[in-house]
Design a protein around this motif. Sequence first.
Motif, mmCIF file in Angstrom:
data_model
loop_
_atom_site.group_PDB
_atom_site.id
_atom_site.type_symbol
_atom_site.label_atom_id
_atom_site.label_comp_id
_atom_site.label_asym_id
_atom_site.label_seq_id
_atom_site.Cartn_x
_atom_site.Cartn_y
_atom_site.Cartn_z
ATOM 1 N N ARG A 82 -6.367 2.040 -6.295
ATOM 2 C CA ARG A 82 -4.936 1.849 -6.599
ATOM 3 C C ARG A 82 -4.072 2.123 -5.375
ATOM 4 N NH1 ARG A 82 -3.431 2.371 -12.067
ATOM 5 N NH2 ARG A 82 -1.291 2.181 -11.314
ATOM 6 N N LEU A 83 -4.493 3.101 -4.572
ATOM 7 C CA LEU A 83 -3.715 3.467 -3.388
ATOM 8 C C LEU A 83 -4.158 2.689 -2.158
ATOM 9 C CD1 LEU A 83 -3.521 7.357 -3.784
ATOM 10 C CD2 LEU A 83 -1.904 5.633 -4.564
ATOM 11 N N ALA A 84 -5.179 1.841 -2.351
ATOM 12 C CA ALA A 84 -5.752 1.056 -1.243
ATOM 13 C C ALA A 84 -6.202 1.964 -0.109
ATOM 14 C CB ALA A 84 -4.755 0.011 -0.742
ATOM 15 N N LEU A 85 -6.829 3.096 -0.458
ATOM 16 C CA LEU A 85 -7.415 3.969 0.547
ATOM 17 C C LEU A 85 -8.815 3.483 0.852
ATOM 18 C CD1 LEU A 85 -6.434 7.498 -0.840
ATOM 19 C CD2 LEU A 85 -5.491 6.365 1.169
ATOM 20 N N LYS A 86 -9.234 3.579 2.088
ATOM 21 C CA LYS A 86 -10.587 3.153 2.442
ATOM 22 C C LYS A 86 -11.599 4.195 2.016
ATOM 23 C CE LYS A 86 -9.570 -0.729 4.321
ATOM 24 N NZ LYS A 86 -8.382 -0.679 5.134
ATOM 25 N N MET A 91 0.845 -1.210 0.000
ATOM 26 C CA MET A 91 0.000 0.000 0.000
ATOM 27 C C MET A 91 0.876 1.254 0.000
ATOM 28 S SD MET A 91 -2.723 1.127 2.896
ATOM 29 C CE MET A 91 -2.975 2.843 3.255
ATOM 30 N N MET A 92 0.491 2.216 -0.819
ATOM 31 C CA MET A 92 1.240 3.472 -0.876
ATOM 32 C C MET A 92 0.546 4.504 -0.004
ATOM 33 S SD MET A 92 1.996 3.693 -4.897
ATOM 34 C CE MET A 92 0.584 2.709 -5.368
ATOM 35 N N THR A 93 1.288 5.177 0.835
ATOM 36 C CA THR A 93 0.656 6.215 1.640
ATOM 37 C C THR A 93 1.241 7.574 1.282
ATOM 38 O OG1 THR A 93 2.218 5.687 3.359
ATOM 39 C CG2 THR A 93 -0.009 4.820 3.632
ATOM 40 N N PHE A 94 0.336 8.534 1.192
ATOM 41 C CA PHE A 94 0.734 9.899 0.868
ATOM 42 C C PHE A 94 0.047 10.828 1.853
ATOM 43 C CE2 PHE A 94 0.953 7.649 -3.186
ATOM 44 C CZ PHE A 94 2.245 7.957 -3.584
ATOM 45 N N PRO A 95 0.646 11.059 3.023
ATOM 46 C CA PRO A 95 -0.012 11.952 3.982
ATOM 47 C C PRO A 95 -0.228 13.333 3.378
ATOM 48 C CG PRO A 95 2.201 11.291 4.733
ATOM 49 C CD PRO A 95 1.916 10.517 3.495
ATOM 50 N N GLN A 96 0.689 13.735 2.506
ATOM 51 C CA GLN A 96 0.537 15.030 1.836
ATOM 52 C C GLN A 96 0.781 14.844 0.349
ATOM 53 O OE1 GLN A 96 2.761 18.416 2.872
ATOM 54 N NE2 GLN A 96 1.981 18.535 4.936
ATOM 55 N N LEU A 97 -0.083 15.496 -0.434
ATOM 56 C CA LEU A 97 0.109 15.514 -1.881
ATOM 57 C C LEU A 97 -0.050 16.950 -2.309
ATOM 58 C CD1 LEU A 97 -2.198 12.731 -3.407
ATOM 59 C CD2 LEU A 97 0.287 12.879 -3.603
ATOM 60 N N PRO A 111 3.960 6.938 -13.677
ATOM 61 C CA PRO A 111 2.850 7.702 -13.081
ATOM 62 C C PRO A 111 1.610 6.817 -12.955
ATOM 63 C CG PRO A 111 3.836 8.913 -14.916
ATOM 64 C CD PRO A 111 4.416 7.527 -14.940
ATOM 65 N N ILE A 112 0.848 7.024 -11.898
ATOM 66 C CA ILE A 112 -0.444 6.327 -11.760
ATOM 67 C C ILE A 112 -1.482 7.158 -12.515
ATOM 68 C CG2 ILE A 112 -2.238 5.610 -10.146
ATOM 69 C CD1 ILE A 112 -0.057 5.253 -8.038
ATOM 70 N N LEU A 113 -2.211 6.515 -13.444
ATOM 71 C CA LEU A 113 -3.185 7.227 -14.282
ATOM 72 C C LEU A 113 -4.570 6.637 -14.081
ATOM 73 C CD1 LEU A 113 -1.049 7.322 -17.544
ATOM 74 C CD2 LEU A 113 -1.646 9.272 -16.081
ATOM 75 N N CYS A 114 -5.567 7.473 -13.877
ATOM 76 C CA CYS A 114 -6.938 7.008 -13.662
ATOM 77 C C CYS A 114 -7.862 7.905 -14.453
ATOM 78 C CB CYS A 114 -7.315 7.102 -12.184
ATOM 79 S SG CYS A 114 -6.125 6.301 -11.099
ATOM 80 N N GLU A 115 -8.849 7.310 -15.156
ATOM 81 C CA GLU A 115 -9.752 8.167 -15.929
ATOM 82 C C GLU A 115 -11.197 7.938 -15.545
ATOM 83 O OE1 GLU A 115 -8.976 6.923 -20.066
ATOM 84 O OE2 GLU A 115 -11.065 6.272 -20.097
ATOM 85 N N LEU A 165 -0.819 10.744 -10.858
ATOM 86 C CA LEU A 165 -0.072 10.890 -9.606
ATOM 87 C C LEU A 165 1.379 10.492 -9.859
ATOM 88 C CD1 LEU A 165 -1.295 9.823 -6.120
ATOM 89 C CD2 LEU A 165 1.051 9.517 -6.775
ATOM 90 N N VAL A 166 2.294 11.401 -9.522
ATOM 91 C CA VAL A 166 3.722 11.058 -9.604
ATOM 92 C C VAL A 166 4.333 11.151 -8.212
ATOM 93 C CG1 VAL A 166 4.000 11.794 -12.022
ATOM 94 C CG2 VAL A 166 4.470 13.426 -10.187
#
Length: 198
Positions: free
Chosen positions: A194-198, A1-7, A134-138, A125-126
């Motif tokens: 993709r980020l496995a966020l709930k 799982m990727m975590t991004f506390p800040q983007l 890069p993660i790409l979602c449409e 998302l980079v």
Amino acid sequence: MMTFPQLVLASHNAGKLKELQAMLGDSVQLRSIGEFSNVEPEETGLSFVENAILKARNAARISGLPALADDSGLAVDFLGGAPGIYSARYADGKGDAANNAKLLDALKEVPQEQRGAQFVCVLALVRHADDPLPILCEGLWHGRILTAASGEQGFGYDPLFWVPERDCSSAELSPAEKNQLSHRARAMAILRQRLALK
Ligand SMILES: O=P(O)(O)OP(=O)(O)OP(=O)(O)OC[C@H]1O[C@@H](n2cnc3c(O)ncnc32)[C@H](O)[C@@H]1O
Ligand SMILES: [Mg+2]
């Protein structure tokens, strides 16, 4: 799982920031690229994907943070998919009201059944400026172009976009409803997976 506390959000559009932050909730804090720079990169790509990646890389480079970009627009069937990637610049940078007036004029006399359109959103998302993957979602949202503006919510082309699921314009939806149905919501649902966020 990727975590991004800040983007950092690679966007100067306050409407997008509000919608994306509402969709992400508390799990991720979005910081606006406006905190770091007021210079908007030129959107030189030929696709939503290219422009989203270009904006995300630019924001990551300027901020030193992982970056999320949203490249979006309105593709109108009768206009062969225009304004598409040029949606923000449709009326030569004169803003939302001028864009909407130009679109209404371009579809003057066009009957209901030929007024189909879709909103398109690509999220990129980079992890850093030179990220090779890069993660790409449409996400797409199908609707129709109204013959007159209606509603005060949202931003951009929302007053002209008729939402079949609710039989009203997207500017007549509450923010919460728009955030469940929109092109941006659909792209974000994929990103969350993709980020496995709930
Ligand atoms: O590039 P950034 O800084 O993110 O901000 P922008 O407003 O220029 O964003 P785009 O280049 O992606 O252009 C998107 C265009 O599509 C319109 N648009 C995108 N999403 C929309 C939505 O949910 N509702 C109404 N219009 C939308 C928006 O108003 C712009 O004219
Ligand atoms: Mg733009």
